[in-house]
Motif scaffolding. Structure first.
Motif, PDB file in Angstrom:
ATOM      1  N   PHE A  15      19.468  33.945 -17.181  1.00 41.24           N
ATOM      2  CA  PHE A  15      18.960  35.023 -16.323  1.00 41.24           C
ATOM      3  C   PHE A  15      20.047  35.539 -15.374  1.00 41.24           C
ATOM      4  N   THR A  16      21.129  34.772 -15.197  1.00 42.05           N
ATOM      5  CA  THR A  16      22.233  35.226 -14.352  1.00 42.05           C
ATOM      6  C   THR A  16      23.370  35.839 -15.166  1.00 42.05           C
ATOM      7  N   GLY A  17      23.215  35.874 -16.489  1.00 42.09           N
ATOM      8  CA  GLY A  17      24.257  36.415 -17.358  1.00 42.09           C
ATOM      9  C   GLY A  17      24.726  35.373 -18.357  1.00 42.09           C
ATOM     10  N   GLN A  18      25.960  35.479 -18.820  1.00 37.27           N
ATOM     11  CA  GLN A  18      26.527  34.526 -19.775  1.00 37.27           C
ATOM     12  C   GLN A  18      27.031  33.279 -19.036  1.00 37.27           C
ATOM     13  N   GLU A  19      26.669  32.108 -19.537  1.00 39.00           N
ATOM     14  CA  GLU A  19      27.152  30.853 -18.969  1.00 39.00           C
ATOM     15  C   GLU A  19      27.668  29.961 -20.088  1.00 39.00           C
ATOM     16  N   THR A  20      28.509  29.011 -19.715  1.00 33.86           N
ATOM     17  CA  THR A  20      29.087  28.070 -20.674  1.00 33.86           C
ATOM     18  C   THR A  20      28.355  26.743 -20.598  1.00 33.86           C
ATOM     19  N   PHE A  21      28.006  26.229 -21.761  1.00 38.08           N
ATOM     20  CA  PHE A  21      27.344  24.933 -21.869  1.00 38.08           C
ATOM     21  C   PHE A  21      28.137  24.049 -22.834  1.00 38.08           C
ATOM     22  N   PHE A  22      27.847  22.754 -22.785  1.00 38.53           N
ATOM     23  CA  PHE A  22      28.502  21.775 -23.647  1.00 38.53           C
ATOM     24  C   PHE A  22      27.460  20.814 -24.211  1.00 38.53           C
ATOM     25  N   PRO A  23      27.711  20.234 -25.394  1.00 41.49           N
ATOM     26  CA  PRO A  23      26.848  19.150 -25.876  1.00 41.49           C
ATOM     27  C   PRO A  23      26.996  17.950 -24.947  1.00 41.49           C
ATOM     28  N   ARG A  24      25.922  17.602 -24.260  1.00 46.53           N
ATOM     29  CA  ARG A  24      25.992  16.655 -23.136  1.00 46.53           C
ATOM     30  C   ARG A  24      26.647  15.321 -23.502  1.00 46.53           C
ATOM     31  N   ASP A  25      26.110  14.636 -24.479  1.00 50.44           N
ATOM     32  CA  ASP A  25      26.611  13.297 -24.796  1.00 50.44           C
ATOM     33  C   ASP A  25      28.069  13.335 -25.251  1.00 50.44           C
ATOM     34  N   LYS A  26      28.414  14.342 -26.030  1.00 47.09           N
ATOM     35  CA  LYS A  26      29.777  14.415 -26.576  1.00 47.09           C
ATOM     36  C   LYS A  26      30.801  14.696 -25.480  1.00 47.09           C
ATOM     37  N   ILE A  27      30.513  15.665 -24.600  1.00 41.41           N
ATOM     38  CA  ILE A  27      31.493  16.017 -23.580  1.00 41.41           C
ATOM     39  C   ILE A  27      31.634  14.897 -22.550  1.00 41.41           C
TER      40      ILE A  27
END
Length: 215
Positions: free
Chosen positions: A42-54
């Motif tokens: 809702f705030t625009g484009q954000e970066t996420f990661f696969p939690r366990d792997k990162i």
């Protein structure tokens, strides 16, 4: 195959690393490009990661960076590290149980394993211990991973073990760059286990590092 994701902000807050460190490690290929996942919010484009792997990868980097350069770490965290591992050491460091070591000696007649073979053995050990598979089925997993894991090592991959009417088989399911990697089986086929190979490989790399520190 949906993954549990962590946002970049949450990752930085949780681990205490800086924005600059994160992207320096990305440039050095310590963190794979494909783990930086852009999503609309809702705030625009954000970066996420696969939690366990990162989280596992950051722990691995931290464990190594006092003794190794970033380039040396990048070599160590390669999807398929160029290492050889002795069965005796895998048992000694509790990576696999004695029963699994004995099975490997009898069925595979090997004392020294590649990383892919050690990963296969650790997956077999876990599935045997939790009762998902039986010893006669272990060779299916061994042959599949030792022959094909390296082709999928840079992608999010899952080992799927299936039984149908007393017959067992398994497959490696890997995510495509354009997205999507679902798999369905006929009604009589029963999926008895799914193993996240990327997470399993990250965990094994940590244990291999601990083995080196203890030697």
């Amino acid at each position: 195959m949906d993954e549990d994701l962590i946002s970049k902000k949450e990752l930085l807050d949780l681990t205490g690393i800086s924005y600059g460190q994160l992207y320096r490690w990305k440039r050095k290929r310590l963190i794979p490009e494909e783990w930086f996942i852009r999503r609309s919010t809702f705030t625009g484009q954000e970066t996420f990661f696969p939690r366990d792997k990162i989280l596992a990868r950051i722990e691995l980097i931290r464990n190594m960076k006092e003794d190794l350069s970033l380039d040396e770490i990048a070599h160590r965290v390669s999807p398929v590290p160029d290492v050889t591992l002795r069965l005796l050491d895998l048992e000694k460091h509790h990576i696999v149980t004695q029963a699994t070591v004995q099975w490997c000696r009898q069925a595979c007649q090997q004392e020294v394993l590649t990383f892919a073979e050690a990963l296969a053995l650790s997956v077999i050990d876990e599935l045997i211990r939790n009762g998902a598979v039986a010893w006669p089925e272990a060779d299916i997993i061994w042959q599949t991973l030792r022959r094909h894991y390296e082709r999928f090592a840079e992608r999010a991959a899952t080992l799927v073990f299936v039984r149908k009417l007393g017959t067992s088989t398994c497959a490696i399911v890997a995510a495509r760059q354009e997205g999507g990697a679902d798999i369905e089986f006929e009604p009589d086929a029963h999926v008895v286990a799914r193993v996240d190979l990327t997470a399993a490989a990250e965990a094994l790399k940590l244990r291999v590092l601990e083995m080196g520190d203890a030697s």
